[in-house]
Design a protein around this motif. Structure first.
Motif, PDB file in Angstrom:
ATOM      1  N   GLY A  69       0.826  -1.215   0.000  1.00 51.63           N
ATOM      2  CA  GLY A  69       0.000   0.000   0.000  1.00 51.63           C
ATOM      3  C   GLY A  69       0.852   1.254   0.000  1.00 51.63           C
ATOM      4  O   GLY A  69       0.523   2.245  -0.664  1.00 51.63           O
ATOM      5  N   SER A  96       0.853   3.904  -2.998  1.00 47.74           N
ATOM      6  CA  SER A  96       0.510   5.296  -2.681  1.00 47.74           C
ATOM      7  C   SER A  96       1.604   6.255  -3.119  1.00 47.74           C
ATOM      8  O   SER A  96       1.327   7.364  -3.582  1.00 47.74           O
ATOM      9  CB  SER A  96       0.315   5.463  -1.170  1.00 47.74           C
ATOM     10  OG  SER A  96      -0.638   4.552  -0.706  1.00 47.74           O
ATOM     11  N   LYS A  97       2.849   5.824  -2.955  1.00 45.86           N
ATOM     12  CA  LYS A  97       3.976   6.718  -3.221  1.00 45.86           C
ATOM     13  C   LYS A  97       4.304   6.799  -4.706  1.00 45.86           C
ATOM     14  O   LYS A  97       4.583   7.871  -5.221  1.00 45.86           O
ATOM     15  CB  LYS A  97       5.210   6.227  -2.440  1.00 45.86           C
ATOM     16  CG  LYS A  97       6.413   7.176  -2.509  1.00 45.86           C
ATOM     17  CD  LYS A  97       7.468   6.773  -1.489  1.00 45.86           C
ATOM     18  CE  LYS A  97       8.728   7.618  -1.606  1.00 45.86           C
ATOM     19  NZ  LYS A  97       8.541   9.025  -1.234  1.00 45.86           N
ATOM     20  N   LEU A 140      -0.285   5.929  -7.098  1.00 40.18           N
ATOM     21  CA  LEU A 140      -1.363   6.894  -6.842  1.00 40.18           C
ATOM     22  C   LEU A 140      -0.811   8.297  -6.582  1.00 40.18           C
ATOM     23  O   LEU A 140      -1.536   9.280  -6.668  1.00 40.18           O
ATOM     24  CB  LEU A 140      -2.226   6.450  -5.650  1.00 40.18           C
ATOM     25  CG  LEU A 140      -2.997   5.132  -5.799  1.00 40.18           C
ATOM     26  CD1 LEU A 140      -3.807   4.849  -4.532  1.00 40.18           C
ATOM     27  CD2 LEU A 140      -3.946   5.171  -6.997  1.00 40.18           C
ATOM     28  N   LEU A 184      -0.023   9.931  -3.906  1.00 40.18           N
ATOM     29  CA  LEU A 184      -0.604  10.702  -2.804  1.00 40.18           C
ATOM     30  C   LEU A 184       0.434  11.724  -2.345  1.00 40.18           C
ATOM     31  O   LEU A 184       1.514  11.333  -1.884  1.00 40.18           O
ATOM     32  CB  LEU A 184      -0.930   9.767  -1.635  1.00 40.18           C
ATOM     33  CG  LEU A 184      -2.196   8.922  -1.773  1.00 40.18           C
ATOM     34  CD1 LEU A 184      -2.159   7.761  -0.792  1.00 40.18           C
ATOM     35  CD2 LEU A 184      -3.431   9.763  -1.538  1.00 40.18           C
ATOM     36  N   ARG A 202      -7.102   8.432  -6.554  1.00 38.63           N
ATOM     37  CA  ARG A 202      -6.449   8.984  -5.368  1.00 38.63           C
ATOM     38  C   ARG A 202      -7.344  10.038  -4.709  1.00 38.63           C
ATOM     39  O   ARG A 202      -7.592   9.987  -3.493  1.00 38.63           O
ATOM     40  CB  ARG A 202      -5.135   9.625  -5.811  1.00 38.63           C
ATOM     41  CG  ARG A 202      -4.455  10.434  -4.770  1.00 38.63           C
ATOM     42  CD  ARG A 202      -3.342  11.258  -5.377  1.00 38.63           C
ATOM     43  NE  ARG A 202      -3.852  12.502  -5.922  1.00 38.63           N
ATOM     44  CZ  ARG A 202      -3.114  13.421  -6.555  1.00 38.63           C
ATOM     45  NH1 ARG A 202      -1.840  13.209  -6.752  1.00 38.63           N
ATOM     46  NH2 ARG A 202      -3.648  14.526  -6.989  1.00 38.63           N
ATOM     47  N   ALA A 211      -3.667  10.428   4.109  1.00 43.54           N
ATOM     48  CA  ALA A 211      -2.883   9.726   3.080  1.00 43.54           C
ATOM     49  C   ALA A 211      -2.383   8.374   3.610  1.00 43.54           C
ATOM     50  O   ALA A 211      -2.400   7.365   2.889  1.00 43.54           O
ATOM     51  CB  ALA A 211      -1.710  10.588   2.621  1.00 43.54           C
ATOM     52  N   VAL A 225      -5.172   5.917   3.672  1.00 43.70           N
ATOM     53  CA  VAL A 225      -5.393   5.410   2.313  1.00 43.70           C
ATOM     54  C   VAL A 225      -4.339   4.358   1.978  1.00 43.70           C
ATOM     55  O   VAL A 225      -4.658   3.305   1.400  1.00 43.70           O
ATOM     56  CB  VAL A 225      -5.352   6.550   1.259  1.00 43.70           C
ATOM     57  CG1 VAL A 225      -5.309   5.979  -0.164  1.00 43.70           C
ATOM     58  CG2 VAL A 225      -6.562   7.460   1.418  1.00 43.70           C
ATOM     59  N   SER A 226      -3.081   4.606   2.371  1.00 43.17           N
ATOM     60  CA  SER A 226      -2.018   3.649   2.025  1.00 43.17           C
ATOM     61  C   SER A 226      -2.306   2.276   2.630  1.00 43.17           C
ATOM     62  O   SER A 226      -2.162   1.252   1.965  1.00 43.17           O
ATOM     63  CB  SER A 226      -0.639   4.167   2.460  1.00 43.17           C
ATOM     64  OG  SER A 226      -0.384   3.899   3.827  1.00 43.17           O
TER      65      SER A 226
END
Lengths: 201, 201
Positions: free
Chosen positions: A162, A166-167, A170, A172, B129, B154, B157-158
């Motif tokens: 995740g 995310s990094k 997505l 974020l 996102r 964030a 979400v991750s």
């Protein structure tokens, strides 16, 4: 001086060379055309080998992809020194993972490619899952508590995958732009929770 | 009795109908052919509308996809009742997310489809996102502590995206087969960490 011993048959060095050439050709084509539009025949042509040899070394295209996208460095090296005496192993784990990707753009690109293909191809997803689980086990197997180990590894994978998504996918902002130290401080204690918390309380 | 008021122009009801028909046609085609092989023209043909109307309602194909794959239920409903008095909101959050997916196979399929497409299409990744961040904010905005809020969302979400991917795409056995209550107990405290831990200590 030739590094091969005099009596060692040339075919051994050749076959290691060919294996590398196949992996390099596969990486180039997967990256240029995407996984679905890359055929085993095209990889064989670029590598200058018979397609049967690729099947012989790697099995099918899914297995070849996963082999081609493996990191070049062994997990033991990346995660060395996480021992039962380590204070906050989760923080060190997160820092090492992110440092590895940030200082090796090519390795990071491979990891992202692997995640992307895994998410859209079920058989590859299974191989990537086993690869991730093995990696976490090699990194943290020396410190994880003994009960519920498989569950603990799986939860560490869930947070680490995740974090990577995310990094790097997505994007974020508060994860994509955060310094490694900050992310290690934020996420590390939660990795420790998965490794050490009492799950039966 | 006709639910439309006598004086209300028929075109309003028609346009809502057409919008729904377009979304339904898009979902069917995305699911049958995959996102990349579905054209706006094909969606228009199946919906029986002019392609220009789809552009008028939704903009481009990426936006239409995200609209088509949104959950049908509002986040406020799914996450209702998480208040500052709630004990262990992270556990409730995880339970509600998983219950929603487990009891609504169609909604779960949409969420998985959305993740899959996001991971391979950058513009969609940005929309997904923002959708995820908005969802977490609506679910937990009433309880999160005031400092570092964007970072906290964030990180939630991750972990949530990582949980969804581990459970439904990578099929990590200890996550895929675990009962909802167990996952909520395991992951919930880490969500609470992201919501409440002192990040400046």
């Amino acid at each position: 001086m030739d590094s091969r011993a005099p009596g060692r048959p040339k075919v051994v060095a050749d076959s290691a060379d060919k294996r590398d050439t196949i992996l390099r050709s596969a990486r180039e084509l997967f990256s240029d055309r995407g996984f679905d539009r890359t055929t085993m025949r095209a990889i064989a042509a670029r590598a200058g080998v018979d397609p049967a040899l690729i099947h012989h070394y790697f099995g099918n295209k899914n297995a070849l992809l996963v082999a081609a996208l493996q990191p070049e460095v062994d997990a033991k090296t990346v995660f060395s020194g996480i021992t039962p005496e380590t204070d906050a192993p989760g923080e060190i784990f997160v820092r090492r993972v992110l440092e590895f990707w940030e200082t090796n753009p090519q390795q990071r690109a491979r990891a992202i490619a692997l995640l992307r293909v895994a998410v859209t191809h079920d058989e590859i997803a299974m191989r990537v899952r086993d690869f991730f689980l093995g990696l976490v086990q090699r990194a943290l197997g020396g410190v994880v508590r003994r009960d519920h180990q498989d569950e603990r590894y799986a939860l560490v994978v869930s947070q680490t995958a995740g974090l990577a998504i995310s990094k790097y996918i997505l994007l974020l902002p508060d994860v994509a732009n955060a310094p490694i130290d900050i992310l290690a401080q934020r996420v590390g204690p939660n990795i420790d929770n998965y490794l050490f918390r009492d799950f039966d309380e």
